[in-house]
Design a protein around this motif. Sequence first.
Motif, PDB file in Angstrom:
ATOM      1  N   SER B 256      36.336  36.599  39.248  1.00  0.00           N
ATOM      2  CA  SER B 256      35.243  35.773  39.753  1.00  0.00           C
ATOM      3  C   SER B 256      35.513  35.177  41.118  1.00  0.00           C
ATOM      4  N   HIS B 257      36.785  35.097  41.539  1.00  0.00           N
ATOM      5  CA  HIS B 257      36.896  34.709  42.933  1.00  0.00           C
ATOM      6  C   HIS B 257      36.499  35.837  43.872  1.00  0.00           C
ATOM      7  N   PRO B 258      37.045  37.054  43.701  1.00  0.00           N
ATOM      8  CA  PRO B 258      36.518  38.151  44.525  1.00  0.00           C
ATOM      9  C   PRO B 258      34.989  38.242  44.414  1.00  0.00           C
ATOM     10  N   GLY B 305      43.804  31.379  41.617  1.00  0.00           N
ATOM     11  CA  GLY B 305      44.375  30.184  40.992  1.00  0.00           C
ATOM     12  C   GLY B 305      43.838  28.873  41.531  1.00  0.00           C
ATOM     13  N   HIS B 306      43.064  28.904  42.649  1.00  0.00           N
ATOM     14  CA  HIS B 306      42.544  27.635  43.157  1.00  0.00           C
ATOM     15  C   HIS B 306      41.432  27.065  42.260  1.00  0.00           C
ATOM     16  N   HIS B 307      41.009  27.840  41.273  1.00  0.00           N
ATOM     17  CA  HIS B 307      40.064  27.290  40.295  1.00  0.00           C
ATOM     18  C   HIS B 307      40.818  26.596  39.169  1.00  0.00           C
ATOM     19  N   MET B 308      42.139  26.648  39.216  1.00  0.00           N
ATOM     20  CA  MET B 308      42.921  26.258  38.041  1.00  0.00           C
ATOM     21  C   MET B 308      44.029  25.277  38.389  1.00  0.00           C
TER      22      MET B 308
HETATM   23 CU   LIG Z   1      37.569  31.000  44.161  1.00  0.00          CU
END
Ligand SMILES: [Cu+2]
Lengths: 309, 549
Positions: B256-258, B305-308
């Motif tokens: 989901s980041h890509p 990992g910036h979502h986490m």
């Molecule tokens: Cu992201």
Amino acid sequence: MDTPNGYWMPPAASTVAQSVDDLYFVIFWLCVVFFFIVTGGVVYFAYKYRRKHPDQLATQQIGHNTLLEATWTIIPAILVIWIFVLGFRVYMDLIVAPGDSLEYQVTAKQWAWDFRDPDGCSVPGELHVPAGRPVKLTMRSDDVIHSFYIADFRVKQDVLPGRYSSVWFQADKPGTHNIQCTEYCGTSHSNMFAKVVVHTPEEFANRAQTFCKVTVGKEHGEKLYKNQCAACHTIDGNRLVGPSFKGIWGREGKMSDGSKVIVDENYIVESIRIPTAKVVEGYPPAMPAFPTLTNDDIASIIEYMKTLK
Amino acid sequence: MNDHAAHAHDDAHDVPFLEDGKGWKSWLFTLDHKRIGVMYLWSVLIAFAAGGVFALLLRLELMAPGKQYIEADTYNRFFTLHGAIMVFLFIIPAIPSAMGNFVLPLMLGAKDVAFPRLNLLSFWIYGIGSIMALSSIVFGGVETGWTFYTPYSTNTSGAVVMMTLSVFVLGFSSILTGLNFIVTIHKMRAPGMSFFRMPLFVWATYATSILQVMATPVLGITLLLLVAERTLGIGIFDPALGGDPVLYQHFFWFYSHPAVYIMILPGMGVISEIITVFSRKTIFGYRAIAYSSLGIAIISFLVWGHHMFLSGQSAYAGMVFSFLTFLVAIPSAIKVFNWTATLYKGSISFDAPMMWTLSFMVLFTIGGLTGLFLGALGVDVHLHDTYFVVAHFHYVMMGGTVIAFYAGLHYWWPKMFGVMYREGPAKFSAIIVFIGFNATFFTQFVLGTRGMPRRYYNYLDQYQPLHQFSTFGSWIIGLGFIVMTVNLLASFKQKVKAPANPWGARTLEWSIPSPPITHNFHKTPVVTEGPYDFPVEGQAASGAEGKHA
Ligand SMILES: [Cu+2]
Ligand SMILES: [Cu+2]
């Protein structure tokens, strides 16, 4: 400090809050500057080079300019790396608890918090801590993921099932602040409120005589209701997950097996201890058992229910 | 298709593609990339309307704390639907599948995409996936949020399996389209169109396609594992079964980041086209923009990992992800600077596509800059999962991609349907949406900074004035889109015929009639110059046709 920290920030009430806010405003002003460079450029060029007659062409075609492009790659790169370093420094302060912290145990479940201080004392829905001492919370969840958030302290940490996580803070002066759940956890996620009450060291030392004393009565019952039952039961007649408590005492209820029951002490005790024994018609068997409630607690809840006409 | 090629000069086949066949069968079984593009277009527009209605209902409920008119569970279902519809049914397919299908082969000087049948298949799969997603409403609804975090999603009731399977199915549509475009771009460019003579929209689509092909399978597998856990009780994510809930988050965001860039890169491509045409300027830094698309595509795989940051992931992992997140900001910043510099010394007109584009420039800049707050670890702790994040990604996804989509829609509308819309209302709608958007979402930056968590049905009284203001803003956005829709649809009644090249653009799609004939080009064009080689004052204008041998 209970006044907001400027227009943007909530009150800054922990030792780390000010450094978070300072970094926030470093980034804020950097953004403001870049925003005005970009939109200023767009607006200025759009005005200056507006098309004045339909056939007008551009006055010059510029494919690229290596020096300019290198500049606007390198300067932002330096700036973001600088922000990265600042952000990481503040983060280390936020996550590394001092060695002399008071250790609390926290359990989250749908949709309530349970806090135990180092002596095992627990006040429903309230986290009581002393000012001026670091406090470390070791947290776990009984069901799904929750997240522990005190905006005024600028701390937040996910609370997981099957794994411990921790958060620490040091409140700087007595006062009360909100605890909110910030990981979506179902129906009453937004009602998973609690309070953190910061005491003077003296008040806190005397807690066995004051707020940690067991009390019986409808006030205590109301408190328990607010923290443990209000996520599913209203007192205004509206349906939530479970039936409303409005007028519950003495009411005749129909159960899912067709039987009828008058709400009295035994029925309420059973509803809390063995919720699946009798399930109210039209509702899911979603009521959890509350093993942490003492008999005195339940007696208090009953006293409180009697007042809900 | 072969039939058409064989009779390339048979005048009977020179009809506009819109008139080449009547009835629903001529659409549902067409192999024409333009017709498939148009079908996608109507589908994603309907999805946008549906997702938008849910957004308005959510904002209405948030007018005041506590119950206004819907229950908590209904609210939770609505925000899940809003997110899932907007992401999977609208934004991801919007620009690549609707506009990409229509213009990509035209821009390359090709008669169709490389695999027309596969293209039709991917539209059908999109249709089936969408029906599955919407059917979850009647099978009990889904209230997990569009992120389906475990173990909540494996334990809660409702149609979670139906919804996740629908996303699984939709993924195939995305993969097939991506694959098709990659092959088309490599193999079907007209003679003379080297990689560095491709329009930047093609570059953006190329980078997007790579992401679609590489990232989407990970989401598919993750959701299948979730379904297996829910239906068969196989413990993968639920700790009660011996699983790890954070593993799910890693898998999910690895796609989901890509996917964020699957959503925004095509929008950037659209902006590059429009900004050059409406300032009659060659793009500033063509190669920088082209390469930055690829750079973004690659780095975007390394920042999930910036979502986490607060999920319990280690501090070192957080450090690395934070650093890489700041790196990925740079190529986006470069693009914004390039677009601004393109305006310099141009001849700028303010037709509707340009108005939407200028709106994009402002909103996307705010969206990008506010990402800096969230990438900085110490500040993210405070802002994570608050309205600040909601505001940030709406500025990027809606202020960025959605606004770019509507810029593109106004830009290519004459080419697609052969009619012109009225200019006044089109500009007006762009301005109204811009105002409403800022009223709605800038407010949410303040809310989030003050500690208002997201996905909240109820909230503390202190947040009410800002919530109310945000709701008023949402009505202004709604109004803007109604004006826009009515205006575009009215163009079918007014029947003002569009010229081949109303904007004076120089890419190949404008060198053929509006709407194009079924096989696009009578004779394969030969490309002798770049896509933005506009003349300057004093030099004779050669016109778009001039570049074909
Ligand atoms: Cu992201
Ligand atoms: Cu929650």
